[in-house]
Design a protein around this motif. Structure first.
Motif, PDB file in Angstrom:
ATOM      1  N   ARG A  53       0.888  -1.221  -0.408  1.00 40.23           N
ATOM      2  CA  ARG A  53      -0.273  -0.048  -0.133  1.00 40.23           C
ATOM      3  C   ARG A  53       0.610   1.164   0.228  1.00 40.23           C
ATOM      4  NH1 ARG A  53      -5.165   1.274   0.704  1.00 40.23           N
ATOM      5  NH2 ARG A  53      -5.352  -1.199   1.291  1.00 40.23           N
ATOM      6  N   VAL A  54       0.490   1.945  -0.869  1.00 43.77           N
ATOM      7  CA  VAL A  54       1.465   3.176  -0.481  1.00 43.77           C
ATOM      8  C   VAL A  54       0.899   4.631  -0.462  1.00 43.77           C
ATOM      9  CG1 VAL A  54       2.321   4.969  -2.961  1.00 43.77           C
ATOM     10  CG2 VAL A  54       2.661   2.192  -2.889  1.00 43.77           C
ATOM     11  N   PHE A  55       0.760   5.301   0.556  1.00 45.50           N
ATOM     12  CA  PHE A  55       0.136   6.569   0.975  1.00 45.50           C
ATOM     13  C   PHE A  55       0.132   7.780   0.370  1.00 45.50           C
ATOM     14  CE2 PHE A  55      -0.188   3.906   4.465  1.00 45.50           C
ATOM     15  CZ  PHE A  55      -1.144   3.483   4.556  1.00 45.50           C
ATOM     16  N   SER A  56       0.388   8.173  -1.942  1.00 47.10           N
ATOM     17  CA  SER A  56       0.572   8.766  -2.440  1.00 47.10           C
ATOM     18  C   SER A  56      -0.987   9.405  -3.059  1.00 47.10           C
ATOM     19  CB  SER A  56       1.781   8.693  -3.031  1.00 47.10           C
ATOM     20  OG  SER A  56       1.698   9.821  -3.428  1.00 47.10           O
ATOM     21  N   ARG A  59      -0.443   9.351  -9.506  1.00 48.22           N
ATOM     22  CA  ARG A  59       0.013   8.054  -9.593  1.00 48.22           C
ATOM     23  C   ARG A  59       0.363   8.139 -10.353  1.00 48.22           C
ATOM     24  NH1 ARG A  59      -3.288   4.346 -11.891  1.00 48.22           N
ATOM     25  NH2 ARG A  59      -3.139   3.324 -13.895  1.00 48.22           N
ATOM     26  N   GLN A  60       0.899   8.684 -10.485  1.00 47.47           N
ATOM     27  CA  GLN A  60       2.777   8.778 -11.675  1.00 47.47           C
ATOM     28  C   GLN A  60       3.936   8.134 -10.817  1.00 47.47           C
ATOM     29  OE1 GLN A  60       2.983   8.217 -14.569  1.00 47.47           O
ATOM     30  NE2 GLN A  60       5.700   7.659 -14.695  1.00 47.47           N
ATOM     31  N   ARG A  62       3.545   6.152  -7.731  1.00 46.82           N
ATOM     32  CA  ARG A  62       2.609   5.007  -7.416  1.00 46.82           C
ATOM     33  C   ARG A  62       3.680   4.349  -8.391  1.00 46.82           C
ATOM     34  NH1 ARG A  62      -2.301   7.030  -6.347  1.00 46.82           N
ATOM     35  NH2 ARG A  62      -3.120   6.280  -7.901  1.00 46.82           N
ATOM     36  N   GLU A  63       3.218   4.477 -10.216  1.00 45.22           N
ATOM     37  CA  GLU A  63       3.666   3.519 -11.243  1.00 45.22           C
ATOM     38  C   GLU A  63       5.363   3.095 -10.934  1.00 45.22           C
ATOM     39  OE1 GLU A  63       1.830   5.099 -14.949  1.00 45.22           O
ATOM     40  OE2 GLU A  63      -0.089   4.383 -14.791  1.00 45.22           O
ATOM     41  N   ASP A  64       5.848   5.082 -10.860  1.00 49.98           N
ATOM     42  CA  ASP A  64       7.045   4.701 -10.510  1.00 49.98           C
ATOM     43  C   ASP A  64       8.006   4.378  -9.587  1.00 49.98           C
ATOM     44  OD1 ASP A  64       7.590   6.440 -13.175  1.00 49.98           O
ATOM     45  OD2 ASP A  64       7.300   8.789 -11.735  1.00 49.98           O
ATOM     46  N   MET A  65       7.561   3.669  -8.379  1.00 51.82           N
ATOM     47  CA  MET A  65       7.699   3.360  -7.276  1.00 51.82           C
ATOM     48  C   MET A  65       7.794   0.885  -7.629  1.00 51.82           C
ATOM     49  SD  MET A  65       6.027   4.492  -4.059  1.00 51.82           S
ATOM     50  CE  MET A  65       6.586   6.357  -3.504  1.00 51.82           C
ATOM     51  N   LEU A  66       6.158   1.206  -8.401  1.00 52.02           N
ATOM     52  CA  LEU A  66       6.323   0.422  -8.404  1.00 52.02           C
ATOM     53  C   LEU A  66       7.671  -0.166  -9.791  1.00 52.02           C
ATOM     54  CD1 LEU A  66       4.447  -2.591  -8.490  1.00 52.02           C
ATOM     55  CD2 LEU A  66       3.144  -1.840 -10.922  1.00 52.02           C
ATOM     56  N   ALA A  67       7.274   0.358 -10.578  1.00 48.99           N
ATOM     57  CA  ALA A  67       8.540  -0.074 -11.767  1.00 48.99           C
ATOM     58  C   ALA A  67       9.765  -0.493 -11.155  1.00 48.99           C
ATOM     59  CB  ALA A  67       9.059   1.066 -12.725  1.00 48.99           C
ATOM     60  N   GLN A  68      10.269   0.840  -9.677  1.00 44.65           N
ATOM     61  CA  GLN A  68      11.560   0.337  -9.380  1.00 44.65           C
ATOM     62  C   GLN A  68      11.966  -0.214  -8.084  1.00 44.65           C
ATOM     63  OE1 GLN A  68      12.082   4.122  -6.506  1.00 44.65           O
ATOM     64  NE2 GLN A  68      12.042   5.007  -8.497  1.00 44.65           N
ATOM     65  N   LEU A  69      10.732  -0.934  -7.846  1.00 48.67           N
ATOM     66  CA  LEU A  69      10.473  -2.152  -6.532  1.00 48.67           C
ATOM     67  C   LEU A  69      11.094  -3.223  -7.332  1.00 48.67           C
ATOM     68  CD1 LEU A  69       7.721  -1.431  -4.789  1.00 48.67           C
ATOM     69  CD2 LEU A  69       9.633  -1.324  -3.832  1.00 48.67           C
ATOM     70  N   SER A  70       9.693  -3.658  -8.759  1.00 48.74           N
ATOM     71  CA  SER A  70       9.908  -4.403  -9.408  1.00 48.74           C
ATOM     72  C   SER A  70      11.724  -4.420  -9.886  1.00 48.74           C
ATOM     73  CB  SER A  70       9.461  -4.681 -10.794  1.00 48.74           C
ATOM     74  OG  SER A  70       9.655  -3.449 -11.378  1.00 48.74           O
ATOM     75  N   ASP A  71      12.267  -3.879  -9.983  1.00 46.50           N
ATOM     76  CA  ASP A  71      13.616  -3.561 -11.028  1.00 46.50           C
ATOM     77  C   ASP A  71      14.625  -3.616 -10.005  1.00 46.50           C
ATOM     78  OD1 ASP A  71      12.789  -3.520 -13.711  1.00 46.50           O
ATOM     79  OD2 ASP A  71      13.358  -1.202 -13.420  1.00 46.50           O
ATOM     80  N   ARG A  72      14.827  -3.206  -8.610  1.00 44.19           N
ATOM     81  CA  ARG A  72      16.076  -3.424  -7.735  1.00 44.19           C
ATOM     82  C   ARG A  72      15.502  -5.053  -6.919  1.00 44.19           C
ATOM     83  NH1 ARG A  72      16.163   1.872  -4.291  1.00 44.19           N
ATOM     84  NH2 ARG A  72      16.602   3.440  -5.023  1.00 44.19           N
TER      85      ARG A  72
END
Length: 158
Positions: A53-56, A59-60, A62-72
Motif C-alpha cells: 500500500r502506497v500513501f501517495s 498516480r505517476q 506510484r507507477e514509478d515506485m512499482l517499476a523501481q521495486l520490481s527492478d531492484r
C-alpha cells in the motif's frame, strides 16, 4: 536485478491469487527508503506474492515506485490498482542446517516370528523403536540403557 517478465495469462492468475491478500508493506511519505526495500524483500522471500500500500495521491509516483521495486528486487509487477501494488517473485528454496549431533528419530521395524509348528504362517508385526530402545533377537523391544530412578522412588520401592 531485472524484473521478471510474465505472460498476460500468468499475470491474470497471480492477480486472482492476490485478490484476497492484505497489504504486507506500507509505503509512507518518505517514499522508497532502504528500510522499505529491505522489508519488501523479506516479505517476498516469505510469501512470494504480496500487496504493497502506497500513501501517495500521485498516480505517476506510484507507477514509478512499482517499476523501481520490481527492478531492484527482481520481482514481477503484477498489478497497480488504486493505491495498491502487487508484486510476485518465486520463493527461494529453504536450506536446512545440518546438525551433526542430531540422531535419527523413531524407526518402524517389521518383526517376523515363525511358529514352532511348520505348517502355520509366520506372525508379522510392525514395531516402533525409539532412540533409547533396541530390538532383541526374539523380537521384543528393550531399553538400551537402564532408566535412571530418583533416590526417593528407590527408597519407596525398597
Amino acid at each position: 536485478m531485472s524484473a521478471i517478465t510474465l505472460t498476460a495469462a500468468q499475470r491474470k492468475e497471480k492477480r486472482a491469487e492476490a485478490h484476497h491478500l492484505d497489504p504486507v508493506v506500507l509505503i509512507g511519505a518518505e517514499g522508497l527508503t532502504d528500510a522499505v526495500l529491505k522489508e519488501t524483500d523479506a516479505a517476498l522471500k516469505a510469501h512470494g506474492l504480496i500487496k504493497v500500500r502506497v500513501f501517495s495521491d500521485d498516480r505517476q509516483v506510484r507507477e514509478d515506485m512499482l517499476a523501481q521495486l520490481s527492478d531492484r528486487l527482481g520481482a514481477a509487477p503484477i498489478q497497480h490498482i488504486g493505491k495498491l501494488l502487487v508484486l510476485w517473485r518465486p520463493i527461494p528454496p529453504k536450506e536446512k542446517p545440518v546438525d551433526e549431533d542430531r540422531k535419527p528419530g523413531p524407526k518402524v521395524v517389521k518383526v517376523i516370528k515363525y511358529s514352532k509348528r511348520g505348517g502355520q504362517r509366520p506372525e508379522v508385526k510392525k514395531v516402533t523403536i525409539l532412540g533409547n530402545q533396541r530390538l532383541t533377537q526374539g523380537g521384543t523391544v528393550k531399553r538400551a540403557k537402564k532408566r535412571i530412578v530418583s533416590r526417593k522412588k528407590r527408597a519407596l520401592e525398597s
